[in-house]
Enzyme design. Structure first.
Site, short mmCIF file in Angstrom:
data_model
loop_
_atom_site.label_atom_id
_atom_site.label_comp_id
_atom_site.label_asym_id
_atom_site.label_seq_id
_atom_site.Cartn_x
_atom_site.Cartn_y
_atom_site.Cartn_z
N GLY A 186 1.05 -5.12 0.76
CA GLY A 186 -0.10 -5.26 -0.14
C GLY A 186 0.28 -5.93 -1.45
O GLY A 186 -0.57 -6.55 -2.10
N ALA A 218 0.87 -1.18 0.00
CA ALA A 218 0.00 0.00 0.00
C ALA A 218 0.90 1.23 0.00
O ALA A 218 2.07 1.16 0.40
CB ALA A 218 -0.88 -0.02 1.24
N GLU A 226 4.89 -5.01 7.14
CA GLU A 226 4.09 -3.98 7.83
C GLU A 226 4.53 -3.76 9.27
O GLU A 226 4.51 -2.65 9.78
CB GLU A 226 2.59 -4.34 7.79
CG GLU A 226 1.94 -4.23 6.43
CD GLU A 226 2.04 -5.52 5.61
OE1 GLU A 226 2.84 -6.41 5.96
OE2 GLU A 226 1.31 -5.62 4.60
N GLU A 255 0.10 -9.49 -0.68
CA GLU A 255 -1.33 -9.81 -0.51
C GLU A 255 -2.05 -9.86 -1.86
O GLU A 255 -2.93 -10.69 -2.07
CB GLU A 255 -1.97 -8.76 0.42
CG GLU A 255 -1.48 -8.88 1.85
CD GLU A 255 -1.84 -7.69 2.72
OE1 GLU A 255 -1.46 -6.56 2.35
OE2 GLU A 255 -2.51 -7.87 3.74
N1 CAA Z 1 4.56 3.32 -0.55
C1 CAA Z 1 4.93 4.52 -1.07
N2 CAA Z 1 6.07 4.71 -1.73
C2 CAA Z 1 6.89 3.66 -1.88
C3 CAA Z 1 6.58 2.39 -1.37
C4 CAA Z 1 5.36 2.24 -0.67
N3 CAA Z 1 4.93 1.07 -0.18
N4 CAA Z 1 7.59 1.54 -1.67
C5 CAA Z 1 8.48 2.25 -2.35
N5 CAA Z 1 8.07 3.52 -2.49
C6 CAA Z 1 8.77 4.64 -3.15
C7 CAA Z 1 9.89 5.20 -2.30
O1 CAA Z 1 9.39 6.11 -1.35
C8 CAA Z 1 10.76 5.83 -3.36
O2 CAA Z 1 10.21 7.07 -3.71
P1 CAA Z 1 11.19 8.36 -3.99
O3 CAA Z 1 12.08 7.93 -5.14
O4 CAA Z 1 10.23 9.44 -4.32
O5 CAA Z 1 11.96 8.56 -2.72
C9 CAA Z 1 10.62 4.91 -4.56
O6 CAA Z 1 9.42 4.16 -4.33
C10 CAA Z 1 11.75 3.92 -4.70
O7 CAA Z 1 11.87 3.25 -3.45
P2 CAA Z 1 13.30 2.93 -2.79
O8 CAA Z 1 14.25 4.03 -3.07
O9 CAA Z 1 13.07 2.56 -1.37
O10 CAA Z 1 13.71 1.66 -3.69
P3 CAA Z 1 14.62 0.41 -3.31
O11 CAA Z 1 14.76 -0.37 -4.55
O12 CAA Z 1 15.83 0.85 -2.58
O13 CAA Z 1 13.72 -0.42 -2.23
C11 CAA Z 1 11.72 -1.52 -1.45
C12 CAA Z 1 12.54 -1.02 -2.67
C13 CAA Z 1 12.50 -2.61 -0.72
C14 CAA Z 1 10.42 -2.06 -2.02
C15 CAA Z 1 11.48 -0.32 -0.49
O14 CAA Z 1 11.01 0.78 -1.23
C16 CAA Z 1 10.48 -0.62 0.59
O15 CAA Z 1 10.83 -1.23 1.59
N6 CAA Z 1 9.21 -0.19 0.40
C17 CAA Z 1 8.17 -0.29 1.43
C18 CAA Z 1 7.67 -1.72 1.58
C19 CAA Z 1 6.60 -1.78 2.64
O16 CAA Z 1 6.81 -1.47 3.80
N7 CAA Z 1 5.39 -2.20 2.23
C20 CAA Z 1 4.26 -2.33 3.12
C21 CAA Z 1 3.35 -1.14 2.98
S1 CAA Z 1 1.97 -1.17 4.11
C22 CAA Z 1 0.88 -2.26 3.42
O17 CAA Z 1 1.08 -2.77 2.34
C23 CAA Z 1 -0.38 -2.56 4.22
C24 CAA Z 1 -1.29 -3.57 3.61
O18 CAA Z 1 -1.54 -4.60 4.21
C25 CAA Z 1 -1.96 -3.35 2.33
#
Ligand code: CAA
Length: 258
Positions: free
Chosen positions: A109, A66, A132, A112
């Protein structure tokens, strides 16, 4: 062929290939994207010319979950009123098989969403996880429910409580994915599987999917009764007559979905 803001669809004969395209945010699933995705899936599900669907993302990410930026400042009452995950339930009611072709990250997500599909083909560099807990929350789109059903309590809890991602190979060992292939073959392999399913009698495919989903949330006798009635119902279809006749005549059947 159709291109929305985030969702691009291409037809490959009777198989629809749906691609999530928000590369700059690792395909984070914001509200607009999810609405577009679910609308697309429902339209394709209702389209008689479509027999099977494949959902994929990009090479770096199937979906990174998400959209955290969108949720960061939302209060609990606003979250409850918005109830943003309710539209995810519509994926569960799709009648046609939906195969996820996962390359890169399938996190939160994203994991999921892959699990909401009926089968998963993974590229060898894919990573699956429910991180999460690392941002102080928990899955809200089925992670605790589907992961537990798919891999069992202990393995699900390890992933959910540490937030650590697992490799495609490990996901395959745990029964989370159907097969692991080279990254550049992932979508092709999912399409190949989808084409094989698309050749089968559509009504049989539909009732098999319905019966298997029923098996996940019902007792054995209710499930057996459901299956039996579905089996008998197929005897009213032209495809059943054609399938059995073709077998006896030693030729390939031609199914028309009637
Ligand atoms: N939401 C919003 N933006 C996100 C995102 C997310 N889940 N995942 C990545 N992005 C964005 C980053 O903020 C970044 O944006 P900017 O370039 O503007 O700074 C861009 O995507 C690239 O991300 P990274 O620089 O972090 O890329 P990376 O290759 O180094 O890492 C990753 C990739 C491991 C996926 C890392 O981005 C990450 O850990 N993302 C979050 C994962 C996460 O926590 N997901 C759970 C979300 S909550 C949820 O999903 C609840 C549910 O049950 C539905």
């Amino acid at each position: 062929m159709s291109d929305g803001q985030y969702i691009h669809t291409r037809m490959h004969d009777r198989v629809a290939l749906i691609r999530i395209q928000r590369d700059e945010a690792r395909n984070a699933l914001n509200l607009a994207l999810m609405n577009e995705l679910v609308d697309t899936l429902e339209c394709l599900d209702a389209d008689e010319t479509v027999r099977c669907m494949v959902l994929t993302g990009g090479e770096k990410a199937f979906a990174a979950g998400a959209d955290i930026a969108e949720m960061a400042d939302v209060t609990a009452p606003a979250m409850k009123l918005l109830n943003q995950f309710r539209i995810w339930d519509k994926i569960r009611f799709l009648t046609k098989p939906l195969i996820a072709a996962v390359n890169g990250y399938a996190l939160g997500g994203g994991c999921e969403l892959a699990m909401a599909c009926d089968m998963i083909v993974a590229g060898e560099e894919a990573k699956f996880g429910q991180p999460e807990v690392k941002i102080g929350v928990m899955p809200g789109a089925g992670g605790t429910q589907r992961l537990t059903r798919n891999v069992g309590k202990a393995r699900a809890l390890e992933m959910l409580l540490t937030g650590n991602a697992i490799s495609a190979e490990r996901a395959w060992q745990m029964g989370l994915v159907n097969r692991v292939v080279a990254t550049d073959k992932c979508v092709d392999e999912a399409l190949r599987l989808a084409h094989e399913i698309a050749q089968q009698a559509p009504m049989a495919v539909r009732l098999i999917k319905e019966s298997v989903l029923k098996a996940l949330d019902t007792d054995i006798q209710t499930g057996m009764d459901f299956e039996r009635n579905a089996f008998y119902l197929l005897f009213a279809t032209e495809d059943k007559s054609e399938g059995m006749k073709a077998f006896l005549e030693r030729r390939n059947p031609v199914f028309h979905g009637r």
